[in-house]
Structure formats: structure tokens, C-alpha cells
Design an enzyme around this catalytic site. Structure first.
Site, PDB file in Angstrom:
ATOM      1  N   PHE A  59     102.824  64.112  85.889  1.00  0.00           N
ATOM      2  CA  PHE A  59     101.788  63.660  86.816  1.00  0.00           C
ATOM      3  C   PHE A  59     102.308  62.575  87.769  1.00  0.00           C
ATOM      4  O   PHE A  59     103.289  62.773  88.452  1.00  0.00           O
ATOM      5  CB  PHE A  59     100.534  63.205  86.049  1.00  0.00           C
ATOM      6  CG  PHE A  59      99.846  64.343  85.344  1.00  0.00           C
ATOM      7  CD1 PHE A  59      98.976  65.173  86.026  1.00  0.00           C
ATOM      8  CD2 PHE A  59     100.099  64.614  84.005  1.00  0.00           C
ATOM      9  CE1 PHE A  59      98.358  66.240  85.400  1.00  0.00           C
ATOM     10  CE2 PHE A  59      99.495  65.679  83.361  1.00  0.00           C
ATOM     11  CZ  PHE A  59      98.616  66.491  84.062  1.00  0.00           C
ATOM     12  N   SER A  60     101.655  61.426  87.825  1.00  0.00           N
ATOM     13  CA  SER A  60     101.919  60.466  88.905  1.00  0.00           C
ATOM     14  C   SER A  60     103.218  59.697  88.760  1.00  0.00           C
ATOM     15  O   SER A  60     103.561  58.923  89.661  1.00  0.00           O
ATOM     16  CB  SER A  60     100.746  59.492  89.036  1.00  0.00           C
ATOM     17  OG  SER A  60      99.627  60.166  89.573  1.00  0.00           O
ATOM     18  N   ILE A  61     103.957  59.893  87.697  1.00  0.00           N
ATOM     19  CA  ILE A  61     105.342  59.405  87.710  1.00  0.00           C
ATOM     20  C   ILE A  61     106.031  59.955  88.952  1.00  0.00           C
ATOM     21  O   ILE A  61     106.883  59.302  89.558  1.00  0.00           O
ATOM     22  CB  ILE A  61     106.081  59.837  86.431  1.00  0.00           C
ATOM     23  CG1 ILE A  61     105.639  58.981  85.241  1.00  0.00           C
ATOM     24  CG2 ILE A  61     107.597  59.728  86.606  1.00  0.00           C
ATOM     25  CD1 ILE A  61     106.291  59.367  83.922  1.00  0.00           C
TER      26      ILE A  61
END
Length: 396
Positions: free
Chosen positions: A79-81
């Protein structure tokens, strides 16, 4: 320290593999306790200190049925990594002289200027100040897989607030904005740039757009079986903006698509990056070292300093709480620290996944999971961060 541990989860032996140096025994202990005390289904962590891997652990199961143990090469949607990785790609344009942080995006992307967006800059986009966290026009499920369709929708979207005057987390649009500038200025996709100029040279197992040949390594992500219901009645602009940020098109956050081949193969840079903890930590090891490691420069030191300088701090129009950003990186704040040192930076992902570094302590760390745990105050990543610094203090 490696091999199976004696602990059990739900009456079954807990599989844990990898290694952890004795000095960082608290990290291994916290990792195991995530399974035994905090409900972790499957995960991996990697810790690099001073450029040397001191812990590389994986454990639990890579599927909902708990029939397939997590392996060394298992990767997962983080995801937002991926937002931090996407930011590094966009900053590569600046480093190459192909973009300027304060140049309007419309200079490279003329169609973007429509509907009052002519002054939005790359700096606005990177710091979540562009006013484009959501698309107003209803899009069909699966539209997030169609890059041209999403780009046309962003071209037709007016800012939800005056760009530069406030910030709000661009949960799913962030990567499309950066990726289109990269495509127009370099003629390649963001995922290709990540592979060719960052992950590839570093030997980092991290992808935006997972090659089909790698799909067999991907863990099943345990998306919640029930998604939140839409607000009842006619939504105000503010409520519509927040709802559409996560649910327009319906699958943009991953619901219904997360484990499909189409999702894994697509480039949705804000949301569908895949990798191992070891791969993410490898990238952060370069950032902890001023932007380069082992002869590979990920980002010039001066540009990295700019990227981790505070650009947005305060009430977030989307998250409805305080958030703090540099250029694509989340910065520590009292409500959610990254250890004791103020200069740490990185990015969390849905479910609690995390990649960060602390240059003062020469630390690079990543945690990836296949569970949608708490998004904000996540007890699993918090326990791991605390354990890192216990190890550094010699309290193993």
C-alpha cells in the site's frame, strides 16, 4: 537466532524463519509477540543498521486458510509504502533537470490546466497540497486499472480546495499525478523508473506493477470481508470528497481486486506496490546514508534534505486529524513517532506496514503484513519500533 519457535497460535506451531543478531533480540521478541499477542496472520521485517542487515525475519502464513507458511521470498502488497518510492521517482526528474519542484505540472501536461489547475506544481502534489485527493465524477469499478481513463478524470477535476492553501492526504491520486509527469517527461512509467533506476541497481525486491513471473510469490492479502457502507442521503461536498478519496472508483483502494492478477500487474503507484521487507529496507538504507549506498545513488543529498523538510503540518482535510509531510515522505509527529530522533522519515501503509529510516541512528527498517490492521495507532509496528531502539541501547 533462526528457525521455528516454540510458540503456538490457535494450537498450531508458529512458523518463523530468518535470522536476528543477539543484540536485537527485542526485535525478534516483538515480531513473535505480534503473532501470539496481537493477531498477526503473516508478516516480515528487515532491519539494517550502519548498512548491515542485523535482522531479517518472516513468519506466519501467506494465505487466509493458513495452509502456506510465509517464506523468505514471499512478497505482499504494501500500500502507501509505495508513496515514498513514487516520490523518489518523481524527484529523479528534478535531479535530471527534467522537472522543477515549483514548475506548474501543466507545462509538461497541458490538459491538466483545465478547471483551475494551471498553477498546481510538483511541490504541491508531493506535499498533498494540490487539492486533488478525489475524483467527483462517478467511475466504474476497475477504472483504477485504466491509466488513460484515470488521467482524463484528473484533467477534468477541479480542485476541492485552493491549491497550496491546505493539505489533505491524496490517498489514491498521488501516484497518478506523479506517474503522468514521469511518463510525459521521460516516456516511461513510474514503475519502470523505479525498477531501472532505484530498485534494480540496489537489488531491492520492490515493485510498482508486479511482473507476472513474480505473482506466485505474492501473499494473499486478507482484505476485510465487509466494506464500510456509503453515507446515507445527499452528501455534502466535504463528505463526498472524503468518501470518493477511498471509494471512487469502488476498487481504487483494493476492495474486490487486491488479490487479482490484474491488480498486481497494474501500476497504481499510491496503492499497489509489492515487495519484501528486505527490499523496502534496502532502499531506506540508501536514504539513511544520505541518499546512496554501495555505489548506488538513489537521490542527491541536497534534494533528499529538501524532501524531508516539513512542507505540510496540521489538520488534514481527508484524514480529519493532524498529519505531517515532507515531499512524499511522512515525518514524525507526537501522535505517531518513528523512534526518538526527530530526523527520522518514511511512510506507513494500510494495515500497519512501514518503511522508514533514522539517519542519526543509521537505521533502515521495513515491516510488511498481509492483514488490514489498525491504520493509525497500530500496536504491531509500534512494538517493533520500540524494540529497535531497545536493541540499539543494548537492552536485549
Amino acid at each position: 537466532m533462526s528457525g521455528l519457535v516454540s510458540e503456538e497460535v490457535e494450537g498450531r506451531p508458529l512458523p518463523v524463519g530468518g535470522f536476528c543478531e543477539e543484540a536485537f533480540a527485542p526485535v525478534r521478541r516483538a515480531f513473535v509477540e505480534n503473532f501470539t499477542l496481537r493477531g498477526e496472520p503473516g508478516a516480515a521485517i528487515a532491519l539494517i543498521v550502519g548498512g548491515r542487515v542485523v535482522a531479517d525475519l518472516w513468519g506466519g502464513w501467506r494465505d487466509r486458510a493458513r495452509s502456506a507458511p510465509w517464506q523468505r521470498e514471499t512478497l505482499v502488497n504494501f500500500f502507501s509504502i509505495g508513496k515514498a518510492l513514487s516520490a523518489l521517482c518523481a524527484l529523479k526528474l528534478v535531479e535530471k533537470g527534467l522537472a522543477d519542484l515549483d514548475e506548474p505540472l501543466a507545462r509538461a501536461w497541458p490538459e491538466f490546466a483545465a478547471c483551475g489547475k494551471e498553477a498546481i506544481t510538483l511541490r504541491h502534489a508531493l506535499s498533498h497540497r494540490a487539492g486533488l485527493p478525489a475524483i467527483r465524477a462517478a467511475l466504474p469499478d476497475g477504472a483504477m486499472l485504466d491509466w488513460p481513463l484515470m488521467i482524463r478524470a484528473l484533467e477534468a477535476q477541479a480542485p476541492w480546495w485552493e491549491p497550496g492553501t491546505a493539505h489533505g492526504y491524496h490517498v489514491n491520486t498521488f501516484g497518478y499525478l506523479l506517474g503522468e509527469i514521469i511518463r510525459r517527461r521521460m516516456g516511461v512509467t513510474l514503475g519502470t523508473l523505479l525498477r531501472d533506476e532505484i530498485a534494480g541497481p540496489l537489488g531491492a525486491d520492490a515493485y510498482i506493477g508486479l511482473p507476472v513471473a513474480e505473482h506466485g510469490r505474492a501473499a494473499e492479502f486478507l482484505w476485510p470481508e465487509v466494506n464500510p457502507p456509503a453515507p446515507e442521503g445527499v452528501m455534502s461536498d466535504d463528505v463526498l470528497m472524503k468518501w470518493n478519496t477511498y471509494w471512487n472508483p469502488p476498487g481504487i483502494s483494493g476492495a474486490g481486486w487486491i488479490n487479482s492478477a490484474a491488480w498486481r500487474s497494474a501500476e497504481i503507484p499510491s496503492t499497489n506496490g509489492h515487495g519484501t521487507a528486505r527490499g523496502v529496507a534496502r532502499i531506506y538504507s540508501a536514504l539513511a546514508n544520505g541518499g546512496a549506498i554501495d555505489g548506488v545513488e538513489v537521490i542527491a543529498p541536497s534534494l533528499l534534505r529538501e524532501a524531508v523538510t516539513e512542507h505540510s503540518y496540521g489538520p488534514d482535510r481527508i484524514l480529519e486529524r493532524v498529519s505531517r509531510f515532507g515531499l512524499g515522505f511522512q515525518l514524525p509527529q507526537p501522535e505517531r513517532t518513528l523512534g526518538p530522533n526527530a530526523g527520522a522519515f518514511g511512510h506507513f501503509g494500510a494495515g500497519g506496514s512501514l518503511g522508514f529510516c533514522d539517519p542519526e541512528a543509521a537505521v533502515a527498517f521495513a515491516y510488511v503484513t498481509n492483514d488490514m490492521g489498525p491504520r493509525w495507532q497500530n500496536p504491531r509496528n509500534r512494538a517493533l519500533i520500540e524494540a529497535i531502539y531497545l536493541g540499539l541501547e543494548g537492552k536485549g
